[in-house]
Design an enzyme around this catalytic site. Structure first.
Site, PDB file in Angstrom:
ATOM      1  N   GLU A   1      -6.308  -6.379   3.628  1.00  0.00           N
ATOM      2  CA  GLU A   1      -6.477  -7.561   2.757  1.00  0.00           C
ATOM      3  C   GLU A   1      -7.786  -7.473   1.969  1.00  0.00           C
ATOM      4  OE1 GLU A   1      -3.219 -10.398   4.228  1.00  0.00           O
ATOM      5  OE2 GLU A   1      -4.667 -10.787   2.674  1.00  0.00           O
TER       6      GLU A   1
ATOM      7  N   THR B   1       0.805  -1.230   0.000  1.00  0.00           N
ATOM      8  CA  THR B   1       0.000   0.000   0.000  1.00  0.00           C
ATOM      9  C   THR B   1       0.836   1.277   0.000  1.00  0.00           C
ATOM     10  OG1 THR B   1      -0.157  -0.246   2.379  1.00  0.00           O
ATOM     11  CG2 THR B   1      -2.031  -0.965   1.099  1.00  0.00           C
TER      12      THR B   1
END
Lengths: 668, 668
Positions: free
Chosen positions: B429, B142
């Protein structure tokens, strides 16, 4: 760049945001007053100190420092304005708000409401209560084994006729006062809830002022044992503690005696409506919590919506950039109805506050026959609005956090601490589930009264207009009055059905408690539907009185609220034949999407109307100028150490990662 | 006394709790293995240290200490058993679980799944990855501006043909790697997600191993900038950080190349099913989270139920004592369906894990035509079960806390930290809302495929059995198969309706994305109904295989789960004419109350079957022996200071409360 994008968002807004602020605050003068108070918080160095890194013990110290900055305003502001100031404190520091609120809101207000004028003067003026001068009060109600059931508290106040004193005593571990805010560190005095025992007779729970500590040395007085209850989920700035009393002797004067009193010979006198008389003042706590639900709700929905208006992810906005997340149908669906809820909370908080005043005045007028129906309504309404209001704000904070993805989980964007501080509102001053069931019980009792021809209060009298059928058409989905009628029809039917079931169970068992217990799911359901209906009606009627220029946006928000509660409870509309067919649900969903589309240009403007400065928003991704990345990044860097090597590198990290891999004797 | 009451509760239980434990764990051998591992945690001094008072920085140190106690077990246990051990760690210390999981679960598993065998050997064996010897890995996916949209990540990996290296570079602030667990303190290496650029062409996001720190000095290597992202809502033991790369040169070998590879001349090769091949391994994270939802859910429902079985408030139990709160209809209604959900989560976690293995094997077998329908199903199923499973556990913790009243808010009863640690599961996730919408999209795509005559996977093929009407009667409310049929009917109709709407919008706009966007509310709804239906079917089929002696209690729990999802979504049953009339809802509610009554004697036994020791329960009010007051009180006293005067008394408290009330010159 983000600055420019936020400007573009603001240019889209269809109305004067300042007018909407006045509407929400209740007038321009109120807005100006709030703004001046907000500035005084922002300028105060003690409120600027960041608290992210403080342990729970350090938070207690910081909280007391902040209390010292608040106290002088009580005499400067006067009570009404000071309450507004406290309301602002609630937004930025829930712990300090409550810690001071226990003294000013619970201790002194209880002495005022349940004590004689002489008692109020004694503790709150002469002894220094109102100035926090050698005095800090706490509120000794809950015990280790009793919270909701106040009538079941176990602490004893036994009258000793020989010397005209009460003996305050904790007879067993379960009667230990527990969760008492202020007890662990600050309190010199406590309003103790204890069972009045006179000549062996138990008169139930009454209120006694007990001094806990020497005001000069702060040492515990004889017979008083106190401890800290330690780490909590949130609001660690409050020094909650436990108290055990061992035969602590207090003068007869220390029993709060506006209503119930004991004379020196041990005769107990109590007026007919003692409970009701004391009640209207004490219901203020719940009323305040509806207001706090609104202000905390507006803070967190602002953060989520501003972030949504700046964050881009996936897709294409037509200019080659990714699409703003606020422009996804589902993202709007998650947040816009909660925005509408914030407006509904604004309306219901004003409504319930006004109704509390009205009910209190009618009680003070002395005509109890006239006052009672509205008192019953106040009970049900404040219970329902406290419960469903505080829950709604939980949802706003939680959904808001999730809608900001990973950034919602950062300590610097407000949601975590905000949630932890907020959620206790669902538990204290009446557990939300217990309140909902009480509200449901009151509605059944209202219906029984109605069947007997009795008069109902202002907010339940709609139950009398019972209709046997009602139809809602998909063409009426923008017609708020039709939706109100539909939910009135449902509420009437559900209350009637619950009452019928109750009567059947009562006939079978002969036991009222048992019969009420059997219709628990009905009671919860009717409390929910009734409360949301009254909230919608209140919201709608306030929108009607708004200025023309803000009426369109308010109407959209009210439509959205109406459809949101409709879709959430749509099973009820089907079950009573108000609507039919699976297309109806589909049409409600499409209509919500359509209203969201109409609201879209106004969203950032609406967050501006909430009029919270960046200081009060206290979130790096929720700032007015929208610099969600640059400022967030630089803030994080200002908060965290620049050292690249962790402080435990030499002691913990290196010895392990650089350990010898040669086998020890125990390994094969 | 409480000991005796808890014994009486246990005597009521109708089944052998040990058999139910074996059922939940998947067999006696599994139970024994888990018990042995639990004991090893309990005996380890590092896991005994209380963490209530630690600051977020101190938590990071403690977390690393605990990591050093876990690492040796990877080689001692073997991988499968070690994963079970990690699952236990997840219950008591979410931060350490994740921090170590980033290294073992994300770093090494990604190198295994996406790297060549040589690459795995290089980092995980030769360089010390598997032993954490001079090596700690992190997972650089990320970025500040990209989370959900992995394909949109901005970090660059530009191939330099001249020297056969990649240049890893952060081109702007938004591309800063953000939230990277392990980066701030621990990581020596990172799997970096970056856009592969070869000869000016962008091949999309690929994976590269980049060394971050000198393994001997722990200093950052040239071109690497790292900072700590600081305080979070929970899991403060994880040293999440940000990373910026400035033209960091890495060898060609460092691109993980099991599927996509670049040769030394810059030719990029990629097999046909690269995404699908990589996917089955990476879906494991979601599968694990369904299991974690179960284990965390069982911990918190145990606390809430044991407390409910000991706490008394209001009423009369017939012996003169107040009534246990577990014996209130509404309290049961709040908790028992969540208990049933925990069993449903147990079933679905086993099911989705088995299905992941099956799908992976069929992919490895090489026949992609045969493998694809189940791969699609695995995508939809794991997405839906991760989303609705992690949400359900949020609800269990939150409702559990509220059901314990004020005591639920104490830091020593587990809920606060538990909630704060848990909720990030809804975000990472794959954000739950994004996953739900993807699941809904997949269901529509399945239906389109079905209409074209294509084969559906194991879990979506029920959509083919479309019926036009279905009726459920109140007499069938205990018949789980009938309820399953009713929800299959609803799911079929909803998916069909969503597909029809989608096709209409597609016809109008010609744009697939736009058409999917328009049916967002349908997509979310079908994802929810489909996932809950499959969960119910899975739960029911596992109950059928249970031993006779535990089948009755399991059947009650399964009935309760079936009716709970029915009443939560009852609007759908009405809308498609499966049921009619307001009595139906009433009957479902009464039936739930009736099942709760039947389950009541078994409740404490069921919590015993979850087989978590007091150490794993980690809550003063949730202990096996039920001493909710005595032990709680003595624990609080062991944690908090005995000093009666706060440490800031002389510096802050006394100067204020004892200030002179003479006016300063500025006051009038």
């Amino acid at each position: 760049m983000s600055l420019q994008e936020m400007c573009e968002e603001r240019e889209k807004c269809s109305f004067n945001t300042r007018e909407l602020t006045y509407f929400l605050d209740g007038g321009k003068d109120k807005t100006l007053e709030l703004e001046e108070m907000m500035t005084s918080f922002e300028r105060d160095p003690i409120f600027k100190v960041p608290t992210y890194d403080l342990s729970w013990k350090e938070q207690r110290e910081m909280s007391f420092k902040r209390i010292t900055r608040m106290v002088p305003f009580l005499s400067l502001d006067g009570e009404e304005k000071f309450n507004k100031r406290m309301g602002l404190l609630a937004i930025i520091d829930g712990a300090t708000y409550t810690r001071l609120g226990v003294h000013f809101g619970l201790f002194t207000q209880t002495v005022r409401a349940l004590g004689t004028p002489e008692q109020f003067t004694h503790w709150c003026v002469d002894k220094g209560g109102l100035k926090c001068s050698k005095f800090f009060g706490c509120f000794g109600m809950t015990e280790l084994t009793h919270g909701s059931n106040v009538a079941g508290l176990q602490t004893l106040a036994t009258y000793d006729e020989d010397d005209g004193c009460f003996l305050i005593h904790t007879p067993h571990l379960g009667a230990t006062k527990w969760w008492i805010g202020g007890a662990a560190h600050s309190a010199t005095h406590c309003v103790v809830y204890a069972r009045l025992i006179v000549k062996g007779k138990d008169y139930g729970t009454k209120n006694f002022v007990v001094q806990l500590r020497d005001v000069n040395t702060h040492e515990l007085l004889p017979g008083i044992a106190i401890g800290d209850i330690g780490k909590k989920m949130g609001r660690d700035g409050i020094d909650n503690g436990w108290i055990q009393f061992t035969h602590v002797r207090i003068p007869r004067f220390n029993m709060l005696s506006k209503y119930t009193s004991v004379d020196d010979e041990g005769n107990v006198s109590k007026p007919k409506f003692a409970e009701q008389l004391g009640y209207t003042a004490l219901v203020m706590g719940r009323v305040t919590m509806v207001y706090d639900s609104y202000t905390t709700g507006k803070r967190f929905i602002t953060i989520a919506l501003r972030y949504a208006a700046m964050r881009r992810q996936f897709g294409n906005d037509g200019t080659g950039k990714e699409k703003k997340i606020i422009d996804y149908t589902h993202h709007r669906r998650r947040l816009f109805p909660l925005l509408a809820s914030v407006f509904a909370l604004n309306a219901s908080s004003a409504e319930v506050e006004a109704f509390q005043k009205k009910a209190q005045e009618s009680v003070l007028s002395g005509d109890m026959d006239k006052a009672l129906p509205n008192l019953k309504d106040l009970f049900a309404l404040s219970a329902g609005m406290k419960a469903f209001g505080t829950w709604e704000t939980c949802k706003i904070i939680d959904e808001g956090r999730q809608s900001c993805g990973g950034h919602g989980y950062s300590g610097y964007n407000g949601f975590g601490q905000g949630y932890n501080d907020w959620v206790v509102q669902c538990t204290w001053e009446g557990d939300n589930n217990v309140l909902s069931l009480s509200c449901g019980r009151a509605l059944i009792q209202n219906y029984l009264a109605l069947e007997k021809g009795e008069k109902l209060g202002d907010y339940s009298k709609y139950l009398a207009n019972y209709a046997s059928t009602f139809e809602l058409k998909t063409s009426q989905l923008e017609d708020i009055e039709q939706i109100i009628s539909a939910w009135e029809f449902i509420s009437q039917n559900l209350v009637k059905k619950a009452t019928t079931s109750y009567k059947n169970f009562l006939k079978a068992s002969g036991n009222q408690e048992d019969a009420f217990e059997k219709v628990s799911s009905n009671r919860f359901e009717i409390a929910k539907i009734h409360t949301k209906l009254i909230t919608l009606k209140t919201f709608y009627s306030r929108v009607q009185k708004a200025k023309a220029e803000i009426k369109p946006v308010l109407t959209l928000l009210c439509q959205l609220y109406a459809l949101s509660i409709t879709v959430e409870n749509i099973g009820q509309l089907y079950s009573f034949g108000v609507i039919t067919g699976s297309d109806f649900t589909q049409q409600v969903n499409f209509k919500i999407d359509e209203i969201n589309e109409k609201l879209r240009p106004d969203i950032v403007g609406i967050t501006d109307s909430f009029n919270l400065s960046d200081f009060f928003i206290a979130s790096q991704i929720g700032k007015k100028q929208g610099g969600i990345y640059e400022e967030y990044f630089s803030f994080v860097n200002s908060q965290t150490g620049k050292e690249q090597i962790p402080y435990y590198y030499e002691t913990v990290f290196k010895p392990y990662l650089h350990r010898s891999l040669e086998q020890n004797d125990n390994e094969d």
